[in-house]
Enzyme design. Sequence first.
Site, PDB file in Angstrom:
ATOM      1  CB  VAL A  54     -28.924  26.757   6.544  1.00  0.00           C
ATOM      2  CG1 VAL A  54     -29.742  26.564   7.812  1.00  0.00           C
ATOM      3  CG2 VAL A  54     -27.467  26.410   6.782  1.00  0.00           C
TER       4      VAL A  54
ATOM      5  N   GLY B  25     -17.778  34.677   7.570  1.00  0.00           N
ATOM      6  CA  GLY B  25     -18.754  34.759   8.650  1.00  0.00           C
ATOM      7  C   GLY B  25     -18.700  36.089   9.375  1.00  0.00           C
TER       8      GLY B  25
ATOM      9  CG  HIS C 122     -27.760  38.263   2.478  1.00  0.00           C
ATOM     10  ND1 HIS C 122     -26.466  38.023   2.824  1.00  0.00           N
ATOM     11  CD2 HIS C 122     -28.156  37.201   1.755  1.00  0.00           C
ATOM     12  CE1 HIS C 122     -26.089  36.869   2.331  1.00  0.00           C
ATOM     13  NE2 HIS C 122     -27.100  36.348   1.685  1.00  0.00           N
TER      14      HIS C 122
ATOM     15  CE  LYS D 265     -17.025  42.543   3.145  1.00  0.00           C
ATOM     16  NZ  LYS D 265     -17.804  41.915   2.060  1.00  0.00           N
TER      17      LYS D 265
ATOM     18  CG  ASN E 113     -23.247  30.066  -0.557  1.00  0.00           C
ATOM     19  OD1 ASN E 113     -22.100  30.135  -0.146  1.00  0.00           O
ATOM     20  ND2 ASN E 113     -24.161  30.967  -0.273  1.00  0.00           N
TER      21      ASN E 113
ATOM     22  NE  ARG F  58     -22.637  25.996   1.663  1.00  0.00           N
ATOM     23  CZ  ARG F  58     -23.429  26.933   2.161  1.00  0.00           C
ATOM     24  NH1 ARG F  58     -24.725  26.718   2.239  1.00  0.00           N
ATOM     25  NH2 ARG F  58     -22.956  28.095   2.549  1.00  0.00           N
TER      26      ARG F  58
END
Lengths: 71, 445
Positions: B294, B163, B207, B157, B289, B291
């Site tokens: 989505v 992304g 996930h 990685k 995350n 925030r």
Amino acid sequence: MVIEVKATITGNVWKIVKEIGDTVDEYDVIMILESMKMEIPVEAPQGGKITEFKVKEGASVIEEDVVAILE
Amino acid sequence: MIRSILISNRGEIAARIIKTANKMNISSVAVYSDADKAASFLQKADETVCIGGNTPLESYLDSAKIIAAAVSHGCDAIHPGYGFLAENSVFVEQCREAGLIFIGPDAESIRLMGDKERARQTAQEFGLPTVPGSGIVKTPEEIRTVCDHLGYPVLLKASAGGGGIGMRKVDNAESLAQAFSETTDRAEVAFGDRRVYVEKYLEEPHHIEIQILRDKHGGLLTFYERECSVQRRYQKVIEESPSTSVNPELRQQLRDAAGMLIEGIGYINAATVEFIVDREHKFYFLEANTRLQVEHPVTEAITGLDLVELQIRIASGEKLSLDESTLPIKRWALEARIYAEDPHRFYPSPGMITVYREPDGEKVRVDSGYSTRGMLTPYYDPLIAKLITWGNDRDEAICHILQALDNYQIEGIKTNIPFLQEAIASPLFRAGGYDTHFVEKLRAN
């Protein structure tokens, strides 16, 4: 023989990774387009030598626009 | 209580935040770029402010313009949505200096979780397992030692990657040296940063993520998991809650682990803790995350709660009056992201929407930022809308979403609707238990 390399998507030219005079194989990445936060490579449709770029980094392109010429 | 909110975002998420503000009788100020001057997300806002520009840097990332707009319109808070300035710690400090409430965590929490390596170390400190791996590896010899120790396959990685860009699976020691050199070169081209690290490659990874809310009084809510394994280009496309791959025991472990991290770092407001769960139900912390996500509507659909409202209440200093044990979860919910993209290659498809007709129904929700004659410009991400359906069980939610996709009419641009229909109707999806290789497996059939 002249081979046209066409834009895969509508967007902007993010990076041109090859130079004029470079020899490329089929599927080699010539430039990377950017649209909608995605980077999409433009690959050589077949092997050849790059003789011309029709666009500069930062330019807008429309899907199927010719962006480079191979010989 | 907050009285006036500026939304520093666009599209469907701006429209979604405005909706809650209107419901709470909070006045809403929407900002927009030149490219978005006719956009439909502006319609329901009380006031709109043009901040000019086309690219994100000229508009929704220009913190000075956004803060000036908030101050001049008498706002007392800013909701950042997701993306753009939502995880920018400098912006959070600028808001505070301007006397504005940032609806989200403090700057230090964002910094801590935003740095992948620090986040990983912090998670380990609070007892969360992380995927076995290395720090930055610099030479072919060094990576060989690390990988021989981890066992193959491994995942290389790019440290600056995101992304999914800059990731490479390596199956054996023989192909390692070449893969290492190509990954570092690619990382240099893509990110201007050659640093690469390595992680053990997990078989059949899922996930799975846990939504959390924590208030200033220490009140903590951890929700049922969201399953986000259906991804293309390493980005989520279909989400559901709960997950077919999580049993009650694992669910409790995930919620406890996520809660431990969030309490441990003294985090306030909404967060999502992401995990990778392997074939043996072993779980590993991936990232947090800081925030709204989505895919937050699937959690709203199974609980009946409004997460944006709760974010605003927490930011106002209110105490959460909900108790975890009373969270009403008796539904199954699905979300499909409607993208302006080719349904086969997933390449973006900007252009003008000539016909736009949303499905409706009793258990159907559409969060959209576009309408007929809306322009999908190359400047922003290709998300047109999110389609959310629910039911008393998974089959009912699936039935509603397939029907809604059938009735969704978007013309003028390519969309991924045909892909979503194929994916959700497939035996692979219907059977549940799918992993992050879902799209490859679907295509292989």
